[in-house]
Scaffold this motif. Structure first.
Motif, PDB file in Angstrom:
ATOM      1  N   ARG A   1      35.441 -11.702  63.669  1.00 39.61           N
ATOM      2  CA  ARG A   1      35.947 -10.892  62.564  1.00 39.61           C
ATOM      3  C   ARG A   1      37.220 -10.159  62.925  1.00 39.61           C
ATOM      4  O   ARG A   1      38.195 -10.209  62.206  1.00 39.61           O
ATOM      5  CB  ARG A   1      34.889  -9.870  62.145  1.00 39.61           C
ATOM      6  CG  ARG A   1      34.073 -10.288  60.956  1.00 39.61           C
ATOM      7  CD  ARG A   1      33.369  -9.071  60.346  1.00 39.61           C
ATOM      8  NE  ARG A   1      32.341  -8.535  61.226  1.00 39.61           N
ATOM      9  CZ  ARG A   1      31.049  -8.879  61.160  1.00 39.61           C
ATOM     10  NH1 ARG A   1      30.660  -9.755  60.253  1.00 39.61           N
ATOM     11  NH2 ARG A   1      30.179  -8.359  61.970  1.00 39.61           N
ATOM     12  N   GLU A   2      37.187  -9.467  64.040  1.00 37.39           N
ATOM     13  CA  GLU A   2      38.332  -8.616  64.370  1.00 37.39           C
ATOM     14  C   GLU A   2      38.625  -8.657  65.857  1.00 37.39           C
ATOM     15  O   GLU A   2      38.337  -7.685  66.565  1.00 37.39           O
ATOM     16  CB  GLU A   2      38.038  -7.160  63.980  1.00 37.39           C
ATOM     17  CG  GLU A   2      37.580  -6.974  62.551  1.00 37.39           C
ATOM     18  CD  GLU A   2      37.210  -5.511  62.311  1.00 37.39           C
ATOM     19  OE1 GLU A   2      38.056  -4.796  61.764  1.00 37.39           O
ATOM     20  OE2 GLU A   2      36.103  -5.097  62.678  1.00 37.39           O
TER      21      GLU A   2
ATOM     22  N   ALA B   1      23.215 -16.240  54.896  1.00 31.99           N
ATOM     23  CA  ALA B   1      23.858 -17.121  53.914  1.00 31.99           C
ATOM     24  C   ALA B   1      25.233 -16.576  53.541  1.00 31.99           C
ATOM     25  O   ALA B   1      26.219 -17.319  53.502  1.00 31.99           O
ATOM     26  CB  ALA B   1      22.978 -17.253  52.676  1.00 31.99           C
ATOM     27  N   PHE B   2      25.307 -15.289  53.310  1.00 29.79           N
ATOM     28  CA  PHE B   2      26.594 -14.716  52.918  1.00 29.79           C
ATOM     29  C   PHE B   2      27.556 -14.650  54.099  1.00 29.79           C
ATOM     30  O   PHE B   2      28.765 -14.724  53.914  1.00 29.79           O
ATOM     31  CB  PHE B   2      26.395 -13.338  52.289  1.00 29.79           C
ATOM     32  CG  PHE B   2      26.058 -13.411  50.836  1.00 29.79           C
ATOM     33  CD1 PHE B   2      27.054 -13.583  49.890  1.00 29.79           C
ATOM     34  CD2 PHE B   2      24.742 -13.342  50.413  1.00 29.79           C
ATOM     35  CE1 PHE B   2      26.749 -13.671  48.545  1.00 29.79           C
ATOM     36  CE2 PHE B   2      24.422 -13.427  49.064  1.00 29.79           C
ATOM     37  CZ  PHE B   2      25.423 -13.590  48.133  1.00 29.79           C
ATOM     38  N   HIS B   3      27.023 -14.514  55.295  1.00 25.47           N
ATOM     39  CA  HIS B   3      27.895 -14.548  56.464  1.00 25.47           C
ATOM     40  C   HIS B   3      28.632 -15.881  56.529  1.00 25.47           C
ATOM     41  O   HIS B   3      29.823 -15.925  56.850  1.00 25.47           O
ATOM     42  CB  HIS B   3      27.087 -14.332  57.740  1.00 25.47           C
ATOM     43  CG  HIS B   3      27.160 -12.939  58.241  1.00 25.47           C
ATOM     44  ND1 HIS B   3      28.022 -12.539  59.227  1.00 25.47           N
ATOM     45  CD2 HIS B   3      26.489 -11.833  57.865  1.00 25.47           C
ATOM     46  CE1 HIS B   3      27.871 -11.251  59.437  1.00 25.47           C
ATOM     47  NE2 HIS B   3      26.944 -10.801  58.622  1.00 25.47           N
TER      48      HIS B   3
ATOM     49  N   ASP C   1      34.794 -18.447  54.431  1.00 21.41           N
ATOM     50  CA  ASP C   1      35.789 -19.035  53.528  1.00 21.41           C
ATOM     51  C   ASP C   1      36.188 -18.102  52.400  1.00 21.41           C
ATOM     52  O   ASP C   1      37.049 -18.436  51.610  1.00 21.41           O
ATOM     53  CB  ASP C   1      35.227 -20.313  52.901  1.00 21.41           C
ATOM     54  CG  ASP C   1      34.726 -21.271  53.944  1.00 21.41           C
ATOM     55  OD1 ASP C   1      35.537 -21.658  54.795  1.00 21.41           O
ATOM     56  OD2 ASP C   1      33.522 -21.601  53.911  1.00 21.41           O
ATOM     57  N   ASN C   2      35.512 -16.968  52.314  1.00 17.21           N
ATOM     58  CA  ASN C   2      35.760 -16.081  51.181  1.00 17.21           C
ATOM     59  C   ASN C   2      36.106 -14.686  51.694  1.00 17.21           C
ATOM     60  O   ASN C   2      35.226 -13.919  52.100  1.00 17.21           O
ATOM     61  CB  ASN C   2      34.499 -16.048  50.300  1.00 17.21           C
ATOM     62  CG  ASN C   2      34.701 -15.221  49.054  1.00 17.21           C
ATOM     63  OD1 ASN C   2      35.367 -14.195  49.078  1.00 17.21           O
ATOM     64  ND2 ASN C   2      34.139 -15.671  47.957  1.00 17.21           N
ATOM     65  N   PRO C   3      37.381 -14.344  51.680  1.00 15.68           N
ATOM     66  CA  PRO C   3      37.829 -13.080  52.263  1.00 15.68           C
ATOM     67  C   PRO C   3      37.132 -11.865  51.665  1.00 15.68           C
ATOM     68  O   PRO C   3      36.872 -10.887  52.377  1.00 15.68           O
ATOM     69  CB  PRO C   3      39.323 -13.052  51.923  1.00 15.68           C
ATOM     70  CG  PRO C   3      39.706 -14.462  51.656  1.00 15.68           C
ATOM     71  CD  PRO C   3      38.488 -15.123  51.094  1.00 15.68           C
ATOM     72  N   THR C   4      36.810 -11.928  50.366  1.00 15.46           N
ATOM     73  CA  THR C   4      36.171 -10.766  49.747  1.00 15.46           C
ATOM     74  C   THR C   4      34.788 -10.535  50.337  1.00 15.46           C
ATOM     75  O   THR C   4      34.405  -9.399  50.652  1.00 15.46           O
ATOM     76  CB  THR C   4      36.046 -10.973  48.228  1.00 15.46           C
ATOM     77  OG1 THR C   4      37.232 -11.593  47.736  1.00 15.46           O
ATOM     78  CG2 THR C   4      35.839  -9.659  47.533  1.00 15.46           C
ATOM     79  N   VAL C   5      34.041 -11.618  50.497  1.00 17.56           N
ATOM     80  CA  VAL C   5      32.718 -11.510  51.113  1.00 17.56           C
ATOM     81  C   VAL C   5      32.867 -11.069  52.573  1.00 17.56           C
ATOM     82  O   VAL C   5      32.095 -10.234  53.063  1.00 17.56           O
ATOM     83  CB  VAL C   5      31.955 -12.849  51.031  1.00 17.56           C
ATOM     84  CG1 VAL C   5      30.643 -12.755  51.793  1.00 17.56           C
ATOM     85  CG2 VAL C   5      31.697 -13.231  49.588  1.00 17.56           C
ATOM     86  N   ALA C   6      33.882 -11.611  53.235  1.00 23.32           N
ATOM     87  CA  ALA C   6      34.100 -11.249  54.635  1.00 23.32           C
ATOM     88  C   ALA C   6      34.340  -9.754  54.763  1.00 23.32           C
ATOM     89  O   ALA C   6      33.807  -9.093  55.670  1.00 23.32           O
ATOM     90  CB  ALA C   6      35.289 -12.035  55.194  1.00 23.32           C
TER      91      ALA C   6
END
Lengths: 200, 200
Positions: free
Chosen positions: A165-166, B100-102, B107-112
């Motif tokens: 992540r960072e 799952a969301f991780h 691929d999804n910056p908002t979720v990240a």
DNA sequence: GGAATAACCGTATGGTCATATGGTTTCGCG
DNA sequence: CGCGAAACCATATGACCATACGGTTATTCC
């Protein structure tokens, strides 16, 4: 084809690895992919297992090199474990593939088994290191090898998430890349104090 | 609707959380889901953030209870951190959603960003605990709060992975559930030796 | 050489999904 | 009452995907 899957998943995620996309990446027809794999699932599983094998081979090679050079256990581990961290672009790609398949493992027992096997190999290798250390007096006699292995494996895996992540977030003055190494070094030094400078 | 998404993802994975499936789970039409969310992505993100908020609220409540009861820092942390582990069916469900969301975050910056925020809250809370401990002399003065927080957060996260896979695998004589607690306890005791029995 | 086998292709099919659209019902409120 | 906004619905649309299928080319081996 496994390489193509790996590239696609690393770059755009598991959903991007459609059969058609793999064929395009390879430069062949959809039919050919079907010729070699009975289903998309089989293709993905094969690609995942291959990537894991590549990774573990690299680690095994590093271990062998360290043993050949008669390095202390701690030094060997400090060399091997960060191999599993997303510290450069290639390894970031591997991390992305690994995480994508980890999510898939939640619903696919076959993938879950593959993921579990790889984790067990790492833990086993760590447990072996501790056991060896006990035999030569480097590790305290009352240390439980499995417990120590579980802790170290968890620590390495957990740090990998943050590193992805960072990687450059400052942590105690250091960028996380350095901080993670410092944390791992300290933890290894706890189990392998290096007092008797035994070789593995 | 967020609850429905959570149930679906926990039970069958992210791919099962189609708009139609969510509508069916809620017991309404597809149109209604569209009425409240501009896109499927927005729905999923909302559900994810809500679950994270629920989780962090629970932790915050445990911290508040511990502080009200004037418990030692170590005891508070030992109570809070396993709240993030998949130790019962509810928390296993949360773990599945989280993983799952991780993967989606790759691929999804908002979720990240959402995932990163939640991780930062945990680390921040841990750093606060260490800082408090230093102020009252419980923690050694040369301990870096951020470094210690990063280590503990990584350890907890890494152990969660293993706990999900094989909660009952024997590790050093104990089932992993117990072993993980032992590992965490030992690590907390290192940072918070409890010598001066200060309260937070 | 020739036949069996493996490598390889293009397209068709049936299904699923997100989203768009054009509605109807319910309800608050002046 | 009446009217505007909200809650709510059923279906259409266009895209995409895994897999099936029927075929052609290349290779191997007798």
């Amino acid at each position: 084809m496994a390489q193509a899957v790996r590239r696609l998943v690393a770059h755009d995620g598991l959903d991007a690895a459609t059969v058609a996309a793999v064929a395009r990446e390879v430069g062949c027809s959809v039919g050919l992919v079907q010729h070699y794999f009975p289903s998309k699932d089989a293709l993905l599983l094969f690609a995942y297992e291959r990537m894991q094998a590549d990774q573990l081979d690299r680690v095994a090679r590093l271990i062998a090199e360290g043993e050949a050079g008669r390095q202390p256990i701690r030094a060997i581990l400090l060399r091997c474990l960060p191999e599993l961290w997303p510290l450069d672009e290639d390894r970031r790609g591997e991390y992305r593939v690994d995480r994508a398949f980890h999510a898939r493992a939640l619903d696919n027992p076959t993938v879950a088994e593959a993921a579990g096997r790889a984790a067990a190999v790492v833990r086993g290798e760590l447990a072996r290191a501790v056991t060896n250390g006990k035999e030569c007096g480097e590790v305290e006699a009352d240390t439980d090898a499995e417990l120590a292995a579980a802790e170290l494996a968890a620590l390495v895996a957990g740090l990998a998430d943050d590193l992805y992540r960072e990687p450059d977030r400052p942590v105690g003055g250091l960028p996380l890349r350095g901080a993670a190494t410092a944390i791992l070094t300290a933890r290894l030094a706890h189990y392998f104090p290096g007092t008797c400078r035994h070789y593995r």
